[in-house]
Design a protein around this motif. Structure first.
Motif, mmCIF file in Angstrom:
data_model
loop_
_atom_site.group_PDB
_atom_site.id
_atom_site.type_symbol
_atom_site.label_atom_id
_atom_site.label_comp_id
_atom_site.label_asym_id
_atom_site.label_seq_id
_atom_site.Cartn_x
_atom_site.Cartn_y
_atom_site.Cartn_z
ATOM 1 N N PHE A 177 17.441 2.614 -38.958
ATOM 2 C CA PHE A 177 17.849 1.476 -38.126
ATOM 3 C C PHE A 177 18.158 0.225 -38.942
ATOM 4 O O PHE A 177 17.387 -0.199 -39.789
ATOM 5 C CB PHE A 177 16.754 1.130 -37.106
ATOM 6 C CG PHE A 177 17.167 0.029 -36.155
ATOM 7 C CD1 PHE A 177 17.835 0.341 -34.984
ATOM 8 C CD2 PHE A 177 16.922 -1.301 -36.450
ATOM 9 C CE1 PHE A 177 18.249 -0.660 -34.112
ATOM 10 C CE2 PHE A 177 17.337 -2.317 -35.579
ATOM 11 C CZ PHE A 177 17.989 -1.985 -34.408
ATOM 12 N N GLU A 178 19.334 -0.319 -38.663
ATOM 13 C CA GLU A 178 19.684 -1.661 -39.122
ATOM 14 C C GLU A 178 20.359 -2.316 -37.935
ATOM 15 O O GLU A 178 21.193 -1.680 -37.283
ATOM 16 C CB GLU A 178 20.697 -1.611 -40.273
ATOM 17 C CG GLU A 178 20.115 -1.309 -41.627
ATOM 18 C CD GLU A 178 21.229 -1.023 -42.630
ATOM 19 O OE1 GLU A 178 22.265 -1.704 -42.591
ATOM 20 O OE2 GLU A 178 21.046 -0.093 -43.425
ATOM 21 N N PRO A 179 20.021 -3.584 -37.633
ATOM 22 C CA PRO A 179 20.629 -4.216 -36.466
ATOM 23 C C PRO A 179 22.153 -4.142 -36.537
ATOM 24 O O PRO A 179 22.747 -4.468 -37.562
ATOM 25 C CB PRO A 179 20.147 -5.666 -36.543
ATOM 26 C CG PRO A 179 18.889 -5.601 -37.335
ATOM 27 C CD PRO A 179 19.076 -4.486 -38.323
ATOM 28 N N GLY A 180 22.766 -3.664 -35.470
ATOM 29 C CA GLY A 180 24.217 -3.627 -35.394
ATOM 30 C C GLY A 180 24.858 -2.392 -35.979
ATOM 31 O O GLY A 180 26.045 -2.158 -35.812
ATOM 32 N N LYS A 181 24.074 -1.564 -36.663
ATOM 33 C CA LYS A 181 24.665 -0.397 -37.311
ATOM 34 C C LYS A 181 25.061 0.658 -36.284
ATOM 35 O O LYS A 181 26.105 1.288 -36.393
ATOM 36 C CB LYS A 181 23.649 0.179 -38.297
ATOM 37 C CG LYS A 181 24.204 1.281 -39.182
ATOM 38 C CD LYS A 181 23.159 1.739 -40.182
ATOM 39 C CE LYS A 181 23.327 3.220 -40.480
ATOM 40 N NZ LYS A 181 22.126 3.854 -40.963
ATOM 41 N N LYS A 207 6.982 -0.965 -34.252
ATOM 42 C CA LYS A 207 6.000 -0.789 -35.328
ATOM 43 C C LYS A 207 6.605 -1.095 -36.690
ATOM 44 O O LYS A 207 5.889 -1.366 -37.645
ATOM 45 C CB LYS A 207 5.435 0.631 -35.294
ATOM 46 C CG LYS A 207 4.373 0.765 -34.223
ATOM 47 C CD LYS A 207 3.728 2.124 -34.202
ATOM 48 C CE LYS A 207 2.717 2.164 -33.063
ATOM 49 N NZ LYS A 207 2.662 3.490 -32.443
ATOM 50 N N LYS A 208 7.949 -1.005 -36.787
ATOM 51 C CA LYS A 208 8.610 -1.346 -38.050
ATOM 52 C C LYS A 208 8.916 -2.837 -38.147
ATOM 53 O O LYS A 208 9.566 -3.278 -39.084
ATOM 54 C CB LYS A 208 9.943 -0.581 -38.162
ATOM 55 C CG LYS A 208 9.784 0.886 -38.569
ATOM 56 C CD LYS A 208 11.109 1.610 -38.538
ATOM 57 C CE LYS A 208 11.979 1.263 -39.737
ATOM 58 N NZ LYS A 208 13.214 2.113 -39.773
ATOM 59 N N ASP A 245 20.324 -11.706 -28.902
ATOM 60 C CA ASP A 245 20.054 -11.764 -30.332
ATOM 61 C C ASP A 245 18.888 -10.912 -30.832
ATOM 62 O O ASP A 245 18.624 -10.881 -32.031
ATOM 63 C CB ASP A 245 19.809 -13.232 -30.727
ATOM 64 C CG ASP A 245 20.647 -13.616 -31.937
ATOM 65 O OD1 ASP A 245 21.662 -12.940 -32.181
ATOM 66 O OD2 ASP A 245 20.267 -14.562 -32.632
ATOM 67 N N SER A 246 18.169 -10.232 -29.941
ATOM 68 C CA SER A 246 17.099 -9.356 -30.431
ATOM 69 C C SER A 246 17.742 -8.244 -31.248
ATOM 70 O O SER A 246 18.894 -7.862 -30.988
ATOM 71 C CB SER A 246 16.318 -8.768 -29.262
ATOM 72 O OG SER A 246 17.210 -8.078 -28.408
ATOM 73 N N ASP A 247 17.024 -7.700 -32.221
ATOM 74 C CA ASP A 247 17.596 -6.640 -33.057
ATOM 75 C C ASP A 247 18.047 -5.463 -32.201
ATOM 76 O O ASP A 247 19.084 -4.858 -32.434
ATOM 77 C CB ASP A 247 16.551 -6.147 -34.077
ATOM 78 C CG ASP A 247 16.165 -7.238 -35.064
ATOM 79 O OD1 ASP A 247 17.022 -8.098 -35.340
ATOM 80 O OD2 ASP A 247 15.020 -7.224 -35.551
ATOM 81 N N LEU A 276 29.305 -8.516 -31.714
ATOM 82 C CA LEU A 276 29.782 -9.584 -32.591
ATOM 83 C C LEU A 276 28.651 -10.143 -33.446
ATOM 84 O O LEU A 276 28.846 -10.520 -34.588
ATOM 85 C CB LEU A 276 30.401 -10.726 -31.773
ATOM 86 C CG LEU A 276 31.726 -10.410 -31.075
ATOM 87 C CD1 LEU A 276 32.163 -11.589 -30.208
ATOM 88 C CD2 LEU A 276 32.799 -10.092 -32.111
ATOM 89 N N ARG A 277 27.454 -10.180 -32.849
ATOM 90 C CA ARG A 277 26.301 -10.712 -33.577
ATOM 91 C C ARG A 277 25.627 -9.663 -34.446
ATOM 92 O O ARG A 277 24.553 -9.894 -34.995
ATOM 93 C CB ARG A 277 25.278 -11.273 -32.585
ATOM 94 C CG ARG A 277 25.792 -12.451 -31.798
ATOM 95 C CD ARG A 277 24.765 -12.924 -30.803
ATOM 96 N NE ARG A 277 25.325 -13.995 -29.972
ATOM 97 C CZ ARG A 277 24.616 -15.006 -29.474
ATOM 98 N NH1 ARG A 277 23.326 -15.079 -29.706
ATOM 99 N NH2 ARG A 277 25.185 -15.919 -28.730
ATOM 100 N N ARG A 278 26.226 -8.498 -34.520
ATOM 101 C CA ARG A 278 25.671 -7.369 -35.271
ATOM 102 C C ARG A 278 24.238 -7.059 -34.800
ATOM 103 O O ARG A 278 23.277 -7.089 -35.568
ATOM 104 C CB ARG A 278 25.679 -7.612 -36.797
ATOM 105 C CG ARG A 278 27.012 -7.980 -37.355
ATOM 106 C CD ARG A 278 27.779 -6.908 -38.155
ATOM 107 N NE ARG A 278 27.032 -5.841 -38.775
ATOM 108 C CZ ARG A 278 27.288 -4.557 -38.544
ATOM 109 N NH1 ARG A 278 28.214 -4.200 -37.697
ATOM 110 N NH2 ARG A 278 26.609 -3.643 -39.180
ATOM 111 N N ARG A 279 24.118 -6.768 -33.519
ATOM 112 C CA ARG A 279 22.855 -6.365 -32.919
ATOM 113 C C ARG A 279 23.060 -5.019 -32.240
ATOM 114 O O ARG A 279 24.164 -4.722 -31.790
ATOM 115 C CB ARG A 279 22.391 -7.393 -31.875
ATOM 116 C CG ARG A 279 22.143 -8.780 -32.448
ATOM 117 C CD ARG A 279 20.922 -8.770 -33.327
ATOM 118 N NE ARG A 279 20.618 -10.070 -33.873
ATOM 119 C CZ ARG A 279 20.852 -10.420 -35.135
ATOM 120 N NH1 ARG A 279 21.422 -9.571 -35.968
ATOM 121 N NH2 ARG A 279 20.512 -11.617 -35.563
ATOM 122 N N SER A 280 22.003 -4.218 -32.157
ATOM 123 C CA SER A 280 22.121 -2.891 -31.554
ATOM 124 C C SER A 280 21.669 -2.892 -30.097
ATOM 125 O O SER A 280 20.806 -3.678 -29.709
ATOM 126 C CB SER A 280 21.288 -1.881 -32.341
ATOM 127 O OG SER A 280 21.844 -1.702 -33.619
#
Ligand SMILES: [Zn+2]
Length: 342
Positions: A177-181, A207-208, A245-247, A276-280
């Motif tokens: 996991f990476e936000p927006g990936k 937990k991460k 904006d949360s991940d 646009l904000r690179r969030r998932s």
């Protein structure tokens, strides 16, 4: 629904409480280890003594003596580790334990709020405590494949085999996991385990230290409508900020919200803005893609098809099965699943 000062104070007090508990736990560890290993206490006393001498030597500019003392201190540290290990203690047994290794339960890293602090704010803003309680029961360690049929339709894959793959992909989503990936779309009829699986993913990511907001479709649209109509009270901006904006934003059961003419454009705006904000974003729904197209719009449907990894879930009704089991009516089903269903 912004964070009020009393709420903020409550979070701060939680941190104070954690730190106090950590110190108490550390003191108990030290007392216990000293009583079992008297030699350890002597070594600690010598360490304190040598550290003091070294500071004195450094102040006097006697670096040679200070270096010698540093070497002795290092030997002592190693000796203590050996002693602890010989009694079966972990190497960090005498150190202060903590829940968050990033901020050591202070809530701050380099003067900025730690991720755990941000999640605490999100939890408070979105009243997520019931969700945390639920996640203690519904997570990857309690997810069971035994409710999925092992019988395959002619020539095809059984729900059991299919679900193994879905589970694997869900874990991969968490591990990488990476936000927006990546975004996820969980599709399937009621009772196929979508919400349970969403909970597993939410739990593992929280937990991460990933900031996760879990909203029912109804809650999401209420939040978006409140903002659109400027119905917000002071501080609502913060609530809205986190929706975008949360991940990871989890929208549970899309399609069950109260429908109105604005829902479609609000949904598109939210999905688009988060990209646009690179969030998932992760959405679960009972709807088919055609129903999504009809209920929302073509552009919502095509956005989901293009930018979301689709995980399709299917089975005979799991909730029904669990209920039958509780009532003792499903002896046959159980027999079939007993050969290593987990
Ligand atoms: Zn932290």
């Amino acid at each position: 629904m912004g964070l009020t000062n009393p709420q903020y104070d409550r979070i701060r007090r939680e941190y104070d409480k954690k730190q106090l508990e950590n110190r108490t736990a550390q003191e108990a560890h030290i007392r216990e280890a000293y009583s079992r290993l008297p030699r350890l206490r002597e070594m600690e006393e010598t360490t304190a003594d040598l550290s003091y001498q070294r500071a004195e030597r450094l102040l006097a500019g006697d670096t040679k003596a200070a270096d010698k003392l540093a070497r002795q201190l290092q030997e002592l540290r190693e000796g203590k580790q050996v002693l602890l290990a010989s009694a079966g203690y972990p190497p960090d047994y005498l150190e202060m334990p903590c829940h968050c290794p990033l901020c050591r339960d202070t809530g701050y890293v380099n003067g900025k709020k730690c991720r755990c602090f941000e999640q605490a704010i999100v939890d408070m803003l979105f009243s997520q405590h019931p969700i945390h309680e639920k996640l203690e029961r519904e997570n990857f360690s309690t997810f069971s494949l035994e409710y999925y049929d092992r019988e395959a339709p002619s020539g095809g894959e059984s729900p059991y085999e299919h679900m193994q793959q879905v589970l694997l992909q869900s874990r991969r989503f968490v591990d990488t996991f990476e936000p927006g990936k990546e975004n996820l779309l969980l599709m399937g009829s009621a009772g196929t385990g979508k919400t349970f699986l969403s909970n597993c993913i939410a739990d593992a990511l929280m937990k991460k230290g990933i900031s996760v907001i879990y909203l029912s479709a109804n809650q999401l649209f209420e939040a978006l409508a409140d903002h659109a109509y400027s119905r917000e009270e002071a501080g609502q901006e913060e609530y809205y900020h986190w929706v975008l904006d949360s991940d990871l934003l989890i929208v549970d059961d899309l399609g069950t919200e109260l429908n109105n003419s604005l829902v479609s454009s609000e949904l598109f705006f939210c999905l688009n803005e988060r990209e646009l904000r690179r969030r998932s974003t992760m959405i679960s729904t009972n709807l088919t893609m055609n129903q999504i197209r009809a209920s929302y719009s073509e552009r919502v449907a095509s956005r989901l098809m293009e930018n979301y990894r689709l995980l399709r879930l299917y089975n005979s009704d799991i909730r029904l099965k669990k209920r039958e089991e509780r009532l003792g009516l499903a002896a046959n089903t159980k027999d079939r699943n007993d050969d290593g269903g987990r």
